[in-house]
Design an enzyme around this catalytic site. Structure first.
Site, PDB file in Angstrom:
ATOM      1  N   CYS A  23     -19.428 -47.111 -17.721  1.00 33.51           N
ATOM      2  CA  CYS A  23     -18.698 -47.977 -18.653  1.00 33.51           C
ATOM      3  C   CYS A  23     -19.340 -47.920 -20.040  1.00 33.51           C
ATOM      4  CB  CYS A  23     -18.676 -49.422 -18.152  1.00 33.51           C
ATOM      5  SG  CYS A  23     -20.325 -50.142 -17.966  1.00 33.51           S
ATOM      6  N   CYS A  26     -22.901 -49.043 -20.384  1.00 33.87           N
ATOM      7  CA  CYS A  26     -23.892 -48.041 -19.941  1.00 33.87           C
ATOM      8  C   CYS A  26     -24.262 -47.125 -21.105  1.00 33.87           C
ATOM      9  CB  CYS A  26     -23.328 -47.205 -18.798  1.00 33.87           C
ATOM     10  SG  CYS A  26     -23.048 -48.091 -17.262  1.00 33.87           S
ATOM     11  N   CYS A  91     -50.339 -10.235 -24.897  1.00 38.65           N
ATOM     12  CA  CYS A  91     -51.322 -11.159 -25.454  1.00 38.65           C
ATOM     13  C   CYS A  91     -50.680 -12.516 -25.729  1.00 38.65           C
ATOM     14  CB  CYS A  91     -51.932 -10.603 -26.730  1.00 38.65           C
ATOM     15  SG  CYS A  91     -50.719 -10.383 -28.060  1.00 38.65           S
ATOM     16  N   CYS A  94     -47.662 -12.663 -27.974  1.00 38.04           N
ATOM     17  CA  CYS A  94     -46.434 -12.252 -27.283  1.00 38.04           C
ATOM     18  C   CYS A  94     -45.816 -13.451 -26.570  1.00 38.04           C
ATOM     19  CB  CYS A  94     -46.724 -11.160 -26.256  1.00 38.04           C
ATOM     20  SG  CYS A  94     -47.395  -9.632 -26.930  1.00 38.04           S
ATOM     21  N   ASP A 512     -59.234 -30.721  -0.842  1.00 36.49           N
ATOM     22  CA  ASP A 512     -58.533 -30.979   0.412  1.00 36.49           C
ATOM     23  C   ASP A 512     -59.597 -31.315   1.458  1.00 36.49           C
ATOM     24  OD1 ASP A 512     -56.446 -30.884   2.433  1.00 36.49           O
ATOM     25  OD2 ASP A 512     -57.346 -28.981   3.043  1.00 36.49           O
ATOM     26  N   ASP A 720     -57.410 -24.911   1.419  1.00 29.66           N
ATOM     27  CA  ASP A 720     -57.392 -23.741   2.306  1.00 29.66           C
ATOM     28  C   ASP A 720     -56.078 -23.552   3.041  1.00 29.66           C
ATOM     29  OD1 ASP A 720     -57.660 -25.993   4.016  1.00 29.66           O
ATOM     30  OD2 ASP A 720     -58.471 -24.697   5.585  1.00 29.66           O
ATOM     31  N   ASP A 724     -51.526 -26.511   0.609  1.00 26.50           N
ATOM     32  CA  ASP A 724     -52.293 -26.655  -0.636  1.00 26.50           C
ATOM     33  C   ASP A 724     -51.809 -25.714  -1.732  1.00 26.50           C
ATOM     34  OD1 ASP A 724     -54.034 -28.532   0.565  1.00 26.50           O
ATOM     35  OD2 ASP A 724     -55.216 -26.920   1.442  1.00 26.50           O
TER      36      ASP A 724
END
Length: 835
Positions: A23, A26, A91, A94, A512, A720, A724
Site C-alpha cells: 500500500c 508501505c 595484479c 587489474c 573448530d 578440519d 568448516d
C-alpha cells in the site's frame, strides 16, 4: 552505477527492486526512512513499479546499507548473485579496473573481484542487468570471461584452462632458461678462458647474444608486453609496464651497441651489451608467475571435491518396487531406501526404521548421530548400522551440501584481494622514471656538449637501466618463495602470497573444536565403580576391570565409535572378552546383551529408568562427568548398576601450549562448535580459550566469522571438516588441519600437515618475518635507484665531469638484485621458540 546527466554532481544513482510493499503507507515508510540515511541526497519509492530510486554520496554510505535498512523495515530487496570467471588479470590494478567496470553497469549493487581465484562476484538486479552486460564490461576493460557451453561442467572447464595456461607458462620458462644460459657463457667468454680455445671477436659475440636473446625478449616475455599495452590503453601502469620498459631499455641499448657501436664511442667509453640483464629479468619474473599460477590452480579443487561427495544415484521406492535412478531425477516427496554403509543421497525426513548416521563430513563431530522416525537426514552423510526409508525434502541446489558449495564459492569470491605494494608503487614509479629519463634526454640534447645527441642518448639509457625494475620485481616474490619454503619445512603448506601478506595482521583466531582442538576420536576417560570397598584403590583395581569386562563384551563387534573406544580400553588392559548373545540395540539410549549368562545393560539414564535400574549415587557422578564435556554410560548387570564408563574426545597434546602462545601475542582465541553450552564451556576451560561460540549450526559458521570481521577483526579460521570449508574461505586467512577433510584443505589458505596447532603460531611468526623481509627488500631495491638515478642523469658532470656508464648502471642494478635475493635468503634461518 551509471550516472545520468540530471544526477547531482558527485552523486550516484541506484534503483533497488523492493518486494513486500502492499500500500501507499508501505512505500511512504520506505521512502522516508531511506531519505533520513546519512549520505542520501534524494530518495523516491514507486509502489506500482516496486522500486526505490536513490541519489547518494558513495563516500558516506553504500548500497548494502540501503538493503539492510529496507530489510529491517520488514520488506525485501530482489538481489541476484553471479560468479564470473575472469581471464587476464595479473595484479591489483587489474582487479581494480575489472571491479570498476562491473560496478559501472546500471543495476549492479556491488562487485568484488578476487585475484587469487580469478573470479568476480556480482550482486545485481536481474531486471536491470544480466550476464551479457557483465561480459561486455569486462571485455571493454581489456580482459576476458571464461565461456562455458551448455551442459559443460564450469569447474572442469576452469581447471582445464588453468592447466593449459600453466603448461604454456612452464614451457616458456624452460625455453627461457635454456636460452639464457648460453648468453651468460658468451658474456663471460674471455673471463672464463674460453677465448683461448675459440676466439670470438666482440662484434660476433654481441651478434650471437642478440640472436639468442631476441626470442627470450619477444616470445618468452611477450605476455609482459601485452599486459603493459593493456594497461597503457587504460592510461595506467603496473608490474608488466615495469618489466616491459626495463627489459626493453636494456635490449634496445644492446641492439644499438651491437649494430651501431660508434653511437656510444665517447672518449673514455666503449660499447657494451646487456642482453643477459634483459633475459635474466624475464626468466626470474616468469618463475614467480609460474608459482603463482600453480597456487591459483588449487582453488577450484575444493568445489570439485565437495561436488564429488554426493552419490550419483538414489534407490527410490516406486509402486512398492526399488529402483535406482540418477540423483538429478530425485524429486521432493520421493521415498528413498538407504542400506548400511551407503551414502544418503539427498536431504529428507526419516519415515521408517532407525540407524546411526556418520555426519562428520557435515558437522565435523566424530560420534554418529542416532536417527529415528521424524529425524532429519542430510545428503552425502553415511548410514552406519540400520536400513531406513526417508522422504526427500530438499533436492538439487537446495540440499545442505549444495548450500555449502555455494557458501565456499561466495566466500572465496567476496574475499578482498590483498593490495600489492609493488603494484601501487609501480603506478607512480614508472611514469616518474620515464619522465626523468625524457627530461635527461632533452636537457643533454639542448644544453650538453658535443656530440649532444650521443650524450643525450647515453644518459637516457643509463637512467632507464639504473631504474630497471629487476630488484623491484624480485623484492616480493623472492621473500614469498623462501617464506613458503620455510613454512613447508615446518609442516606448513601456504597456498599463496596473500596468506603470508595477511597472517601477520591477525588479531582473532576461531578454532573448530572436534578434530582441531581435540583429537576427533572418542576415548575412555573415566571408569567409576558403584560397588563399595574399603579403599578407593581397591574399588579401582577390581571394579574397573569388571565394569570394562561387561561393557566391552557387550560392545564387542560394534561399529559405534563409543563402543570401539570401550573395547579398545579393555584390550589395553588385557581383559579377555566374551562374545555377546541376545544383542539388542535400543536406538538413542544404549544396548542390551547377555554376557556369560548375565543380563547386561549399557546406556544412558533413560535406559536405566526404563529398565527400573536404581542408579543411586552414580547419577551425581555422571552429571559431574557430563558437566566436564564427557559422555557417561551406565553399566548394569542383572538389574544392578555396577558403574559408569565415561567417553570423551580429548584435547590434542599441543592445544593448550598453542593457545597460550597466541594469547601472549595478543591474539584473541575463539572456539566454535555445535556442542551444547555446558560441554563447550568445559572444553574451553581445559584449553584456556578466551571466548566460546556454542550450538552453532554447520551452515552458520561462516556467518559467525563475518560478524567478527564486521567488528573490524582480522580473522583466521582453523578447522578440519567439510562443514568448516565456508568459514575457512570466508576468513581473512583459512588454516586447515592436514589430517582432516581434503575439501577443508583446498578451501583454506594454509594447511598444517601434521595437525599440530603450534603451526598456527609459526604461521603468524613466519608471516611477520616475511613481511619485514619484503619491506627491507623494497628499501634496497629503491636505495640504488634513488641514489644513482640522479647520477645517471648526469647531475655530477658539471661539477666533477663524471658520467655513469650504462655498464656501471647495469652493475648497480645487478647489485641491487643480489642484495635483495641475499636478504630474502636470510629467512632460511627463521626459527620459533615456544619457551
Amino acid at each position: 552505477m551509471t550516472v545520468e546527466e540530471k544526477d547531482p554532481p558527485g552523486s550516484k544513482r541506484i534503483d533497488l527492486p523492493v518486494t513486500g510493499m502492499t500500500c501507499a503507507s508501505c512505500s511512504s515508510r520506505v521512502q522516508n526512512t531511506l531519505s533520513e540515511l546519512k549520505g542520501v541526497e534524494n530518495a523516491s519509492v514507486n509502489l506500482a513499479a516496486g522500486q526505490a530510486t536513490l541519489f547518494y554520496n558513495p563516500s558516506e554510505t553504500s548500497v548494502h546499507e540501503f538493503i539492510k535498512t529496507i530489510k529491517d523495515l520488514g520488506y525485501g530487496v530482489s538481489v541476484s548473485t553471479i560468479i564470473i570467471p575472469i581471464k587476464g588479470m595479473t595484479c591489483a590494478s587489474c582487479v581494480k579496473r575489472v571491479q570498476d567496470a562491473l560496478t559501472s553497469v546500471n543495476g549492479v549493487f556491488s562487485a568484488s573481484v578476487n585475484l587469487a581465484t580469478e573470479k568476480a562476484t556480482v550482486e545485481y538486479s536481474a531486471v536491470q542487468a544480466g550476464i551479457r552486460d557483465f561480459k561486455k564490461a569486462v571485455r571493454d576493460a581489456g580482459y576476458d570471461v571464461v565461456e562455458v557451453q551448455p551442459g559443460e561442467d564450469p569447474v572442469e572447464k576452469e581447471k582445464r584452462e588453468r592447466e593449459e595456461a600453466y603448461s604454456k607458462l612452464r614451457t616458456k620458462l624452460i625455453i627461457g632458461i635454456v636460452l639464457t644460459v648460453p648468453i651468460f657463457v658468451l658474456m663471460l667468454w674471455e673471463q672464463i678462458g674460453l677465448s683461448a680455445i675459440v676466439d670470438i671477436p666482440q662484434p660476433v659475440n654481441f651478434l650471437l647474444q642478440f640472436l639468442i636473446q631476441t626470442p627470450v625478449q619477444f616470445w618468452v616475455g611477450w605476455q609482459f608486453y601485452t599486459g603493459a599495452f593493456a594497461a597503457a590503453r587504460h592510461r595506467t601502469t603496473n608490474m608488466n609496464t615495469l618489466i616491459a620498459v626495463g627489459t626493453s631499455a636494456a635490449y634496445v641499448y644492446s641492439v644499438t651497441a651491437t649494430f651501431y657501436p660508434s653511437v656510444f664511442e665517447i672518449e673514455g667509453y666503449t660499447a657494451h651489451v646487456y642482453f643477459d640483464t634483459a633475459a635474466t629479468i624475464i626468466v626470474l619474473i616468469l618463475l614467480g608467475r609460474l608459482f603463482e599460477a600453480r597456487a591459483k590452480g588449487r582453488t577450484s579443487e575444493a568445489i570439485k571435491k565437495l561436488a564429488g561427495l554426493q552419490p550419483k544415484t538414489a534407490r527410490v521406492i516406486i509402486n512398492s518396487e526399488e529402483k535406482d535412478i540418477p540423483i538429478e531425477d530425485v524429486e521432493i516427496g520421493d521415498i528413498i531406501l538407504v542400506r548400511p554403509g551407503e551414502k544418503i543421497p539427498v536431504d529428507g525426513i526419516l519415515k521408517e526404521g532407525h540407524s546411526s548416521v556418520d555426519e562428520s563430513m557435515i558437522s565435523g563431530e566424530s560420534i554418529p548421530v542416532e536417527k529415528n522416525a521424524g529425524a532429519q537426514v542430510i545428503g552425502a552423510t553415511i548410514n552406519k548400522t540400520g536400513s531406513f526409508r526417508f522422504e526427500a525434502t530438499r533436492v538439487g541446489r537446495d540440499t545442505m551440501l549444495s548450500q555449502i558449495i555455494n557458501l565456499v564459492q561466495k566466500a572465496q569470491g567476496s574475499k578482498p584481494p590483498i593490495a600489492r605494494l609493488v603494484d601501487k608503487i609501480a603506478s607512480v614509479f614508472v611514469p616518474v622514471v620515464m619522465g626523468i629519463a625524457s627530461i635527461t634526454f632533452v636537457v643533454w640534447f639542448m644544453f650538453g656538449p658535443e656530440p649532444a645527441l650521443t650524450y643525450a642518448l647515453l644518459n637516457f639509457v643509463a637512467v632507464m637501466i639504473i631504474a630497471c625494475p629487476c630488484a623491484l620485481g624480485l623484492a616480493t616474490p623472492t621473500s614469498i618463495m623462501v617464506g613458503t619454503g620455510k613454512g613447508a619445512e615446518n609442516g606448513i603448506l601456504i597456498r599463496g602470497a596473500e596468506a603470508l601478506e595477511t597472517a601477520h595482521r591477525i588479531n582473532t583466531i576461531v578454532f573448530d573444536k572436534t578434530g582441531t582442538l581435540t583429537k576427533g576420536e572418542p576415548v575412555v576417560t573415566d571408569v567409576i565403580s558403584g560397588q563399595s570397598g574399603s579403599t578407593r584403590a581397591e574399588r579401582s583395581a577390581v571394579s574397573e576391570q569388571e565394569i570394562l569386562f561387561y561393557a566391552a563384551s557387550a560392545e564387542k563387534g560394534s561399529e559405534h565409535p563409543l563402543g570401539d573406544a570401550i573395547v579398545k580400553k579393555a584390550k589395553e588392559q588385557n581383559i579377555e572378552l566374551k562374545d555377546p548373545t541376545g544383542f539388542q540395540a535400543v536406538p538413542g539410549h544404549g544396548i542390551k546383551a547377555v554376557i556369560a549368562g548375565k543380563n547386561v545393560l549399557l546406556g544412558n539414564e533413560k535406559l536405566m529408568n526404563d529398565e527400573n535400574i536404581n542408579i543411586g549415587s552414580l547419577a551425581e557422578k555422571a552429571a559431574g562427568l557430563s558437566g566436564e564435556g564427557r559422555t557417561p554410560m551406565y553399566v548394569a548387570v542383572d538389574g544392578k548398576a555396577i558403574g559408569v564408563v565415561a567417553v570423551a574426545d580429548t584435547l590434542k597434546e599441543n592445544s593448550v601450549a598453542a593457545i597460550k602462545a597466541l594469547q601472549k601475542l595478543g591474539v584473541e582465541t575463539v572456539m566454535i562448535t555445535g556442542d551444547n553450552k555446558r560441554t563447550a564451556a568445559a572444553i574451553a576451560e581445559q584449553v584456556g580459550i578466551d571466548r566460546v561460540l556454542s550450538e552453532v549450526l554447520p551452515e552458520d559458521k561462516a556467518k559467525e566469522v563475518k560478524k567478527l570481521q564486521a567488528a573490524n577483526k582480522i580473522v583466521a579460521m582453523v578447522g578440519d571438516g567439510i562443514n568448516d570449508a565456508p568459514a575457512l574461505a570466508q576468513a581473512d586467512v583459512g588454516i586447515a588441519i592436514g589430517t582432516g577433510a581434503d575439501v577443508a584443505m583446498e578451501a583454506s589458505d594454509i594447511t598444517l600437515i601434521g595437525g599440530d596447532l603450534k603451526g598456527v603460531v609459526t604461521s603468524i611468526a613466519l608471516s611477520k618475518a616475511t613481511i619485514t623481509n619484503i619491506k627491507q627488500n623494497l628499501f634496497w631495491a629503491f636505495a640504488y635507484n634513488v641514489i644513482l638515478i640522479p647520477v645517471a642523469a648526469g647531475i655530477l658532470f658539471p661539477f666533477f665531469g663524471i658520467l655513469l656508464n650504462p655498464m656501471y648502471a647495469a652493475a648497480a642494478m645487478g647489485m641491487s638484485s643480489v642484495t635483495v635475493v641475499s636478504n630474502a635468503l636470510r629467512l632460511r634461518n627463521f626459527r620459533v621458540s615456544f619457551s
